[in-house]
Design an enzyme around this catalytic site. Sequence first.
Site, PDB file in Angstrom:
ATOM      1  N   CYS A  47       0.713  -1.037  -0.059  1.00 21.05           N
ATOM      2  CA  CYS A  47      -0.033   0.061   0.067  1.00 21.05           C
ATOM      3  C   CYS A  47       1.044   0.958   0.047  1.00 21.05           C
ATOM      4  O   CYS A  47       1.147   1.894   0.993  1.00 21.05           O
ATOM      5  CB  CYS A  47      -0.859   0.096   1.227  1.00 21.05           C
ATOM      6  SG  CYS A  47      -2.081  -1.460   1.080  1.00 21.05           S
ATOM      7  N   ALA A  69       1.389   4.227  -1.909  1.00 24.09           N
ATOM      8  CA  ALA A  69       1.259   5.640  -2.178  1.00 24.09           C
ATOM      9  C   ALA A  69       0.825   6.443  -0.968  1.00 24.09           C
ATOM     10  O   ALA A  69       0.084   6.020   0.030  1.00 24.09           O
ATOM     11  CB  ALA A  69       0.086   5.768  -3.162  1.00 24.09           C
ATOM     12  N   PRO A  70       1.373   7.610  -0.748  1.00 27.23           N
ATOM     13  CA  PRO A  70       2.256   8.485  -1.691  1.00 27.23           C
ATOM     14  C   PRO A  70       3.695   8.244  -1.865  1.00 27.23           C
ATOM     15  O   PRO A  70       4.300   8.836  -2.560  1.00 27.23           O
ATOM     16  CB  PRO A  70       1.909   9.821  -1.375  1.00 27.23           C
ATOM     17  CG  PRO A  70       1.967   9.990   0.232  1.00 27.23           C
ATOM     18  CD  PRO A  70       1.214   8.405   0.450  1.00 27.23           C
ATOM     19  N   GLY A  74       6.065   7.575   0.806  1.00 27.23           N
ATOM     20  CA  GLY A  74       7.199   7.900   1.723  1.00 27.23           C
ATOM     21  C   GLY A  74       8.255   6.932   2.255  1.00 27.23           C
ATOM     22  O   GLY A  74       9.282   7.136   2.258  1.00 27.23           O
ATOM     23  N   ASP A  87       1.176  -1.380   4.737  1.00 30.17           N
ATOM     24  CA  ASP A  87       1.110   0.095   5.471  1.00 30.17           C
ATOM     25  C   ASP A  87      -0.358   0.550   5.354  1.00 30.17           C
ATOM     26  O   ASP A  87      -0.940   0.966   4.307  1.00 30.17           O
ATOM     27  CB  ASP A  87       1.923   1.113   5.114  1.00 30.17           C
ATOM     28  CG  ASP A  87       1.754   2.437   5.662  1.00 30.17           C
ATOM     29  OD1 ASP A  87       0.920   2.389   6.800  1.00 30.17           O
ATOM     30  OD2 ASP A  87       2.292   3.538   5.190  1.00 30.17           O
ATOM     31  N   CYS A 138      -1.340   4.027  10.739  1.00 31.41           N
ATOM     32  CA  CYS A 138      -1.291   5.207  11.418  1.00 31.41           C
ATOM     33  C   CYS A 138      -2.505   5.510  12.322  1.00 31.41           C
ATOM     34  O   CYS A 138      -3.233   6.520  12.203  1.00 31.41           O
ATOM     35  CB  CYS A 138      -0.926   6.492  10.465  1.00 31.41           C
ATOM     36  SG  CYS A 138      -2.246   6.435   9.292  1.00 31.41           S
TER      37      CYS A 138
END
Length: 436
Positions: A254, A256-257, A259, A321, A374
């Site tokens: 997963c 994008a974006p 980092g 993620d 997150c």
Amino acid sequence: MVTSPPLSRLLDRTADAVAAVRAGRSLTDALAAVDDELRPGVLALSSDVMRRLGTAQALRETLAPRAPPPAVEALLLSALALLLPREGEAPYADHTLVDQAVDAARQRAPASAGFVNAVLRRFLRERASLVEAVCHQGVAAFNHPLWWIERVRHDWPTSWRELLAADNQAPPMVLRVNARRGSAAEYVQRLLAIGRAAQVVGPQAVWLVSPCPVSQLPGFAEGDVSVQDVSAQRAAPLLLAAGLAPTARVLDACAAPGGKTAHLLELADVDVTALDVDAVRLQRVQQGLQRLRLHAHIVCADARAVASWWDGRPFDAVLLDAPCSASGVVRRHPDVRWLRRAQDVASLVRVQAELLEALWPTVASGGVLLYVTCSIFRAEGEQQIDAFLQRRGAHGAQRDASAPGHLLPLPDNGSQAPAPVAGDGFFYALIRKPAP
Ligand SMILES: C[S@@+](CC[C@H](N)C(=O)[O-])C[C@H]1O[C@@H](n2cnc3c(N)ncnc32)[C@H](O)[C@@H]1O
């Protein structure tokens, strides 16, 4: 000479953004329609309003029990939120704010200007008692929806108040220095040389004491540095410390974006496949890698539909993620709490479990999967991983102690950063697939 836009225009556009969020659109979407010249000011004001919207709503209900039309209500809520008592200096004097809000009301709905004026002036006269009357508990006190407050209180019974309060702080700006192009300590010196105070807060992490546009960061266009929270910078080192060979094949499922993809490639010459279901967000992965002069195989697919994108060669490491409530990054996305519904968490938990199940077969024997969200909700962290491990059994999957589990966005969250730079709320679990 650069002139700043009149406050009444900023308030008018802020009210539009607030109305959009109340109608279910994200602040990012709403701000995309705002003129470049106004956007930074509207972003600052609307973020501030999001952090005080619960109190402002309760005050509006007290001061004007019959709700005005949505466009007027959004302006009133914005002005009330900005007039609330705050720590430190208010950005505008009270009477300037009221005058400019009344001007904005004249532009939005001329007949409402007298009403807006009367409500705001009464608020100024009775501010202390009105605020005290509404702020004793619930949404007005904590500025989160009730279901969210209950969930945080249930998950973190000893620190729920601090967690909710932390969501209402402005986030620190943290940079990730490209390890291929210099160290964090060297980059701090470059910042100090141009008069920007900064401090090393992690292996590649630098805290910029006063945030600034990225165009003002030395070497940004050349790929020397990126913006990434200190907790988010835990992912790549955790994966690499799991014992990956330099030529390892890594899936960022997963991505994008991008980092974490970029951080991985800054640290090691691994072979990365960056996959995401969202083609538009994937463009940002490509652009980021171009700026940093790094390379990954980019794939647009639903990671759960493994047969549609996997060639059957196992990955040494998978970074998942996963999509989540974003309850750990509310400081950075202050609208998120008002946009989510309680039932969204259950569907996100379901998608995360489906992603874990679908991706596990793509992990090589002896390989690892790093599960990240997150989120500070246990359902998306500890409970999700407990359930996964139970389904696999002790011989099917083993949790590695190197990953920290839940990181809370509080000063002592183990991020190595000093108190003002508490990292975002994250969850990290590293799971190893036993070799046969
Ligand atoms: C938390 S973000 C990833 C952030 C990224 N790893 C980074 O560090 O920049 C979650 C991503 O998951 C993607 N996503 C959601 N469902 C997916 C699915 N079924 N398959 C692949 N990607 C998915 C979203 O488009 C979103 O970009």
